[in-house]
Design a protein around this motif. Structure first.
Motif, PDB file in Angstrom:
ATOM      1  N   LYS A 122      75.743 -31.011  -6.244  1.00 18.38           N
ATOM      2  CA  LYS A 122      74.977 -31.824  -5.212  1.00 18.38           C
ATOM      3  C   LYS A 122      74.714 -30.786  -4.036  1.00 18.38           C
ATOM      4  CE  LYS A 122      76.566 -36.707  -5.000  1.00 18.38           C
ATOM      5  NZ  LYS A 122      77.292 -37.843  -4.283  1.00 18.38           N
ATOM      6  N   VAL A 123      75.565 -30.167  -3.746  1.00 22.19           N
ATOM      7  CA  VAL A 123      75.432 -28.943  -2.583  1.00 22.19           C
ATOM      8  C   VAL A 123      74.140 -28.187  -2.913  1.00 22.19           C
ATOM      9  CG1 VAL A 123      76.265 -27.049  -1.366  1.00 22.19           C
ATOM     10  CG2 VAL A 123      77.790 -29.162  -1.695  1.00 22.19           C
ATOM     11  N   PHE A 124      74.003 -27.791  -4.137  1.00 17.87           N
ATOM     12  CA  PHE A 124      73.182 -26.676  -4.848  1.00 17.87           C
ATOM     13  C   PHE A 124      71.864 -27.472  -4.721  1.00 17.87           C
ATOM     14  CE2 PHE A 124      76.793 -24.022  -6.065  1.00 17.87           C
ATOM     15  CZ  PHE A 124      75.987 -22.866  -5.140  1.00 17.87           C
ATOM     16  N   LYS A 125      71.767 -28.813  -4.946  1.00 18.82           N
ATOM     17  CA  LYS A 125      70.542 -29.679  -5.002  1.00 18.82           C
ATOM     18  C   LYS A 125      70.045 -29.783  -3.726  1.00 18.82           C
ATOM     19  CE  LYS A 125      68.859 -33.647  -7.463  1.00 18.82           C
ATOM     20  NZ  LYS A 125      69.321 -34.958  -8.496  1.00 18.82           N
ATOM     21  N   PHE A 126      70.885 -29.883  -2.798  1.00 20.71           N
ATOM     22  CA  PHE A 126      70.365 -29.818  -1.308  1.00 20.71           C
ATOM     23  C   PHE A 126      69.706 -28.778  -1.003  1.00 20.71           C
ATOM     24  CE2 PHE A 126      73.967 -33.298  -0.534  1.00 20.71           C
ATOM     25  CZ  PHE A 126      72.823 -34.321  -0.791  1.00 20.71           C
ATOM     26  N   LEU A 127      70.018 -27.639  -1.766  1.00 20.97           N
ATOM     27  CA  LEU A 127      69.219 -26.357  -1.277  1.00 20.97           C
ATOM     28  C   LEU A 127      67.911 -26.072  -2.174  1.00 20.97           C
ATOM     29  CD1 LEU A 127      72.532 -24.165  -0.984  1.00 20.97           C
ATOM     30  CD2 LEU A 127      71.376 -25.255   0.857  1.00 20.97           C
ATOM     31  N   ASN A 128      67.699 -27.077  -2.788  1.00 25.13           N
ATOM     32  CA  ASN A 128      66.474 -27.106  -3.774  1.00 25.13           C
ATOM     33  C   ASN A 128      66.699 -25.987  -5.015  1.00 25.13           C
ATOM     34  OD1 ASN A 128      64.929 -29.114  -2.188  1.00 25.13           O
ATOM     35  ND2 ASN A 128      64.547 -27.289  -0.733  1.00 25.13           N
ATOM     36  N   MET A 129      67.919 -25.971  -5.370  1.00 22.95           N
ATOM     37  CA  MET A 129      68.281 -25.147  -6.433  1.00 22.95           C
ATOM     38  C   MET A 129      68.403 -25.908  -7.755  1.00 22.95           C
ATOM     39  SD  MET A 129      70.852 -22.134  -4.733  1.00 22.95           S
ATOM     40  CE  MET A 129      70.614 -21.222  -6.082  1.00 22.95           C
ATOM     41  N   TYR A 130      67.962 -25.522  -8.904  1.00 23.27           N
ATOM     42  CA  TYR A 130      68.047 -26.303 -10.164  1.00 23.27           C
ATOM     43  C   TYR A 130      69.084 -25.712 -11.099  1.00 23.27           C
ATOM     44  CZ  TYR A 130      63.535 -28.444  -9.161  1.00 23.27           C
ATOM     45  OH  TYR A 130      62.504 -29.421  -8.512  1.00 23.27           O
ATOM     46  N   GLN A 131      69.925 -26.420 -11.742  1.00 25.68           N
ATOM     47  CA  GLN A 131      70.724 -26.070 -12.482  1.00 25.68           C
ATOM     48  C   GLN A 131      70.139 -25.859 -13.985  1.00 25.68           C
ATOM     49  OE1 GLN A 131      74.108 -28.704 -13.192  1.00 25.68           O
ATOM     50  NE2 GLN A 131      75.420 -26.913 -14.229  1.00 25.68           N
ATOM     51  N   VAL A 132      70.244 -24.561 -14.463  1.00 22.32           N
ATOM     52  CA  VAL A 132      70.144 -24.241 -15.771  1.00 22.32           C
ATOM     53  C   VAL A 132      70.975 -23.608 -16.599  1.00 22.32           C
ATOM     54  CG1 VAL A 132      68.312 -22.836 -17.149  1.00 22.32           C
ATOM     55  CG2 VAL A 132      67.535 -23.582 -14.920  1.00 22.32           C
ATOM     56  N   GLY A 133      71.591 -24.338 -17.669  1.00 21.53           N
ATOM     57  CA  GLY A 133      72.689 -23.946 -18.054  1.00 21.53           C
ATOM     58  C   GLY A 133      74.221 -24.332 -17.197  1.00 21.53           C
ATOM     59  N   ARG A 134      74.831 -23.203 -16.903  1.00 21.80           N
ATOM     60  CA  ARG A 134      75.710 -23.554 -15.941  1.00 21.80           C
ATOM     61  C   ARG A 134      75.471 -22.911 -14.814  1.00 21.80           C
ATOM     62  NH1 ARG A 134      81.261 -21.835 -19.323  1.00 21.80           N
ATOM     63  NH2 ARG A 134      81.062 -23.466 -21.083  1.00 21.80           N
ATOM     64  N   ASN A 135      74.383 -22.224 -14.425  1.00 24.61           N
ATOM     65  CA  ASN A 135      74.227 -21.569 -13.028  1.00 24.61           C
ATOM     66  C   ASN A 135      73.078 -22.341 -12.420  1.00 24.61           C
ATOM     67  OD1 ASN A 135      75.883 -19.818 -13.982  1.00 24.61           O
ATOM     68  ND2 ASN A 135      74.363 -18.319 -14.525  1.00 24.61           N
ATOM     69  N   TYR A 136      72.872 -21.818 -11.044  1.00 31.43           N
ATOM     70  CA  TYR A 136      71.946 -22.694 -10.475  1.00 31.43           C
ATOM     71  C   TYR A 136      70.698 -21.459  -9.721  1.00 31.43           C
ATOM     72  CZ  TYR A 136      75.780 -25.894 -10.000  1.00 31.43           C
ATOM     73  OH  TYR A 136      76.926 -26.655 -10.500  1.00 31.43           O
ATOM     74  N   PHE A 137      69.419 -22.044  -9.777  1.00 35.17           N
ATOM     75  CA  PHE A 137      68.437 -21.033  -9.584  1.00 35.17           C
ATOM     76  C   PHE A 137      67.476 -21.731  -8.623  1.00 35.17           C
ATOM     77  CE2 PHE A 137      70.268 -20.027 -13.735  1.00 35.17           C
ATOM     78  CZ  PHE A 137      70.409 -18.733 -13.923  1.00 35.17           C
ATOM     79  N   LEU A 138      66.856 -20.778  -7.911  1.00 31.90           N
ATOM     80  CA  LEU A 138      65.819 -21.123  -6.973  1.00 31.90           C
ATOM     81  C   LEU A 138      64.354 -20.786  -7.537  1.00 31.90           C
ATOM     82  CD1 LEU A 138      65.877 -22.486  -4.282  1.00 31.90           C
ATOM     83  CD2 LEU A 138      65.637 -19.842  -3.421  1.00 31.90           C
ATOM     84  N   PRO A 139      63.446 -21.869  -8.131  1.00 29.62           N
ATOM     85  CA  PRO A 139      62.231 -21.676  -8.743  1.00 29.62           C
ATOM     86  C   PRO A 139      61.334 -21.342  -7.783  1.00 29.62           C
ATOM     87  CG  PRO A 139      63.278 -23.424  -9.543  1.00 29.62           C
ATOM     88  CD  PRO A 139      64.211 -23.208  -8.368  1.00 29.62           C
ATOM     89  N   SER A 140      61.496 -21.770  -6.633  1.00 24.42           N
ATOM     90  CA  SER A 140      60.394 -21.494  -5.361  1.00 24.42           C
ATOM     91  C   SER A 140      60.470 -20.185  -4.863  1.00 24.42           C
ATOM     92  CB  SER A 140      60.693 -22.509  -4.470  1.00 24.42           C
ATOM     93  OG  SER A 140      62.113 -22.220  -3.694  1.00 24.42           O
ATOM     94  N   ASP A 141      61.442 -19.228  -5.191  1.00 26.81           N
ATOM     95  CA  ASP A 141      61.241 -17.852  -4.759  1.00 26.81           C
ATOM     96  C   ASP A 141      61.395 -16.994  -6.046  1.00 26.81           C
ATOM     97  OD1 ASP A 141      61.224 -15.663  -2.878  1.00 26.81           O
ATOM     98  OD2 ASP A 141      63.387 -15.857  -2.786  1.00 26.81           O
ATOM     99  N   PRO A 142      60.521 -16.986  -6.755  1.00 33.40           N
ATOM    100  CA  PRO A 142      60.732 -16.185  -8.189  1.00 33.40           C
ATOM    101  C   PRO A 142      60.366 -14.604  -7.845  1.00 33.40           C
ATOM    102  CG  PRO A 142      58.561 -17.261  -8.159  1.00 33.40           C
ATOM    103  CD  PRO A 142      59.122 -17.702  -6.859  1.00 33.40           C
ATOM    104  N   VAL A 143      60.550 -13.793  -8.779  1.00 32.67           N
ATOM    105  CA  VAL A 143      60.334 -12.350  -8.607  1.00 32.67           C
ATOM    106  C   VAL A 143      59.535 -12.078  -9.794  1.00 32.67           C
ATOM    107  CG1 VAL A 143      61.361  -9.725  -8.553  1.00 32.67           C
ATOM    108  CG2 VAL A 143      62.536 -11.812  -7.334  1.00 32.67           C
TER     109      VAL A 143
END
Length: 764
Positions: A122-143
């Motif tokens: 939930k906490v990572f969801k509030f940070l606009n991070m998406y869970q992919v597999g077991r980890n959490y990523f930020l699609p809005s800030d891609p490299v």
């Protein structure tokens, strides 16, 4: 383990201050999590309705609550063990809700840890991070890495664990590699370069088993099949009313996406059946290749040096950069009103990072045939031993050299270099019998079949290309049909003149090992000791088979090895053949030493935390039973240690120059370890770029009763004895040997190698 019940920590070595990537999660002193079972009368199917009726009693339950349809978690204890509540639905139906206390959970309990991990989702969801597999990523800030058509999502691997006396959040920087090409793009490219009759086969080989990401909902799917008969214009029933809708219409209505190719096939992904979900057959979802982006890297990309170098610049962060990312994560959680309040209502508070004290073990001396040297660095002692003679190198007098016409010049140069470097190592190499063949893989195999003889010591092949088929056919024949150690080298490896002597030195060392020789050793104070490495991997072709690698030392210097590989008709990661392997190893030891080993230490690789109990219940009893059934009454002392290369815990050395990687030989056995386990971290790897990854050791069984200092020191010594690299490696040598053995069998041979090869490191 009674001998470490009071203290599992060692004392030897120089102390070093370390910062970790573990964040202390502050909890009130008398904190507990209360678990309740909830019943509804009359019963209700809708999860949403259940939660709505239950949560309407906020004055009783409080704000800190979590409900999954049957189990309710609260941060405070209700007044009564059984609490009766009454709610009314919108249509006036009265529902009786019975809330019964079932457990009071302490912070370190497994259910509590699972709950905290769900809470951080939930906490990572509030940070606009998406869970992919077991980890959490930020699609809005891609490299973006445009030159390779790649994109990286920055993110974190995060988990809550209970260490010695405190609850911690382990957070490590992670990246998700996405390709800026869709599956359809890749299919079209493949269609233009492969024969039309092989197109379907090529697609299935390329895409089945891969993970794809659908950016319209940021979800990942595993491709299990390709449906060539279904097209985007075909229809499927809607969930709501069962009416038919085409895929074209569905994506237009749901995501406002226009499909461009109306004749593309469908990717099929089998969905996991959710817990408590009644389902007769697995559910499958159809995906459009046009909307699916490939994740990870293809096998071709992995061999592209420039691509991997450019990628590493973004992903391999040094300690300073990694720490900045971790601090930024902590700040984002604390500054997010929703995230911080979600933690606060459960009594949690994200505090500062944990600092620990480690110890740096003294460096090891490397023993050669005529001298003992103290390397300038444990990371690489190739220069220190350049003019040293190896412990034992059998003369190479009867060997075969095969190459194609394009490799004639490099073959002659290689022979001269091998003879030159061999003389410095004390390794006598005579001129080989030379056979020149065509470029085809069939010609190499045919030449081998026509030129084998029983006295052959080695077959050396200079391969004209990277063709895996050629390599596999040679290894299969020389491991199964006519067991002889073999060495395969690509032609391009030998074309760089300035590197040829260095390459020849490495090849000469491998040949010494493959023909039964020994390179170097370290001082081993324990006498009559056998060390074993076990690893289990999947077969690359037959996924229902597992390949078990078992490598055991056969001399007191721990420089000679007995290797056995057994293929199990099961896809599990557990070995059910350990009695057979142990019998072969003990017989070989007895034949070599005229006695039986008094101590056996087993390093078991490839086991996660969730599999430890299975190891205790299944593999260790096999070993103990073997000795109990021994008619001689033989009962050695045994230690079983689980080795984990992939752990999220990181350590940074604090110095006046900022954060750095800890020194080689750093041990951490307190504060960052588990309270009820006999465990420790060891840094035996030198990271030239990025942040070093420690190896985690967990002792599951121990009748040797060695002091923690002695077991830790022995483990570090074992990291010096891998003969494919003149330096320390991440895991004990027998573990790496077992991995190399299972890799060769699982990728190339797919059958158990002949027992005639078991006394040499033929798989290096």
């Amino acid at each position: 383990m009674a001998h470490v019940k009071d203290c599992k920590t060692g004392t030897s070595g120089n102390p070093v201050n370390l910062l970790t990537n573990l964040f202390n999660l502050g909890l009130p002193t008398e904190w507990s999590l209360y678990q309740y079972h909830v019943d509804f009368s009359p019963s209700i199917v809708s999860m949403r309705l259940k939660a709505g009726l239950l949560y309407s009693h906020g004055d009783v339950l409080g704000t800190a609550r979590a409900f999954d349809g049957a189990i309710l978690f609260l941060s405070r204890k209700l007044q009564n063990t059984v609490t009766d509540l009454t709610s009314t639905t919108n249509n006036g139906e009265v529902v009786k809700i019975t809330v019964t206390l079932t457990s009071t959970l302490m912070p370190g309990s497994p259910v509590c840890i699972q709950f905290f991990n769900v809470l951080f989702k939930k906490v990572f969801k509030f940070l606009n991070m998406y869970q992919v597999g077991r980890n959490y990523f930020l699609p809005s800030d891609p490299v973006h890495i445009p030159q390779h058509k790649l994109m990286l999502w920055p993110g974190f691997a995060a988990s809550v664990t209970y260490l010695e006396k405190q609850l911690t959040l382990s957070a490590d920087v992670s990246h998700k590699v996405l390709r800026n090409e869709t599956v359809l793009d890749s299919m079209n490219e493949m269609y233009s370069r492969v024969p039309k009759e092989r197109f379907i086969e090529a697609c299935e080989k390329e895409f089945l088993g891969t993970i794809v990401l659908t950016r319209y909902n940021n979800k990942t799917y595993r491709v299990d099949d390709i449906d060539w008969s279904t097209k985007p214009t075909d229809t499927f029933p809607k969930k709501k009313d069962g009416s038919q809708i085409s895929y074209v219409e569905y994506y237009k209505q749901q995501y406002n996406l226009e499909l461009m190719d109306l004749f593309q096939p469908m990717l099929v992904s089998t969905l996991k059946v959710k817990k408590n979900e009644a389902c007769d057959s697995p559910r499958a979802v159809h995906l459009l290749p046009e909307l699916c982006y490939l994740t990870g890297l293809s096998s071709r990309a992995l061999t592209d040096f420039r691509l991997m170098k450019d990628l590493s610049l973004e992903t391999q962060l040094n300690p300073e950069s990694r720490q900045k990312r971790l601090q930024k994560l902590a700040e984002n959680i604390q500054e997010s009103r929703e995230a911080s309040s979600e933690l606060a209502k459960w009594g949690l508070q994200l505090k500062r990072q944990l600092s620990v004290t480690g110890r740096v073990l003294p460096p090891e001396k490397i023993c050669l045939r005529d001298n003992i040297c103290q390397p300038a660095s444990a990371a690489d002692w190739s220069r220190d031993t350049r003019n040293g003679r190896m412990i034992c190198a059998k003369p190479l007098s009867n060997w075969l050299l095969l190459f194609s016409h394009r490799s004639r010049d490099v073959a002659e140069n290689l022979i001269n270099c091998l003879m030159k470097v061999g003389s410095g190592m004390g390794f006598s190499i005579e001129y080989p019998r030379i056979i020149q063949v065509d470029d085809s893989s069939v010609s190499f195999l045919r030449a081998l079949q026509q030129n084998m003889n029983p006295d052959l010591q080695l077959v050396f092949c200079i391969l004209p290309s990277q063709s895996k088929d050629n390599y596999d056919s040679i290894k299969k024949y020389l491991s199964l049909e006519h067991p002889v150690p073999s060495q395969c080298v690509q032609n391009r490896t030998l074309t760089k003149q300035n590197m040829l002597m260095s390459v020849a030195s490495k090849i000469a060392m491998q040949i010494i090992c493959k023909t039964g020789g020994e390179l170097w050793s370290v001082e081993i104070p324990l006498k009559s000791l056998m060390v074993i490495g076990i690893d289990v991997n999947k077969d690359a072709i037959n996924k229902s088979q597992s390949v078990v690698g078992f490598v055991a030392s056969t001399n007191s210097r721990l420089t000679k090895w007995f290797s056995q590989c057994i293929i199990q008709k099961t896809s599990t990661d557990f070995a059910d053949c350990l009695k057979v392997c142990m019998k072969g190893a003990i017989e070989k030891w007895q034949k070599s030493n005229n006695e039986l080993p008094n101590r056996i230490i087993i390093y078991r690789d490839g086991v996660g935390d969730g599999q430890l109990q299975m190891l205790v219940d299944y593999e260790i009893p096999q070993l103990l039973t073997f000795f109990k059934e021994s008619q001689t009454g033989y009962s050695p002392r045994i230690t079983v240690v689980v080795v984990r290369k992939r752990c999220t815990t990181r350590f940074f050395s604090e110095s006046h120059r900022g954060l750095q990687n800890p020194p080689l030989g750093t041990i951490v056995d307190r504060d960052a370890t588990r309270a009820v386990w006999y465990d420790f971290f060891l840094i035996s790897q030198n990271a030239r770029q990025g942040t070093v990854n420690p190896t985690y050791y967990n002792v599951l069984f121990d009748s040797n009763c060695l002091r923690p200092d002695h077991l830790q020191r022995l483990t570090y010594k074992m990291c010096h004895l891998y003969y494919n690299w003149p330096g320390v490696i991440r895991v004990p040598a027998p573990c790496q040997y077992a991995h190399k053995l299972t890799f060769l069998v699982g990728q190339s041979i797919h059958r158990e190698p002949r027992i005639e090869l078991s006394n040499t490191l033929f798989y290096l």
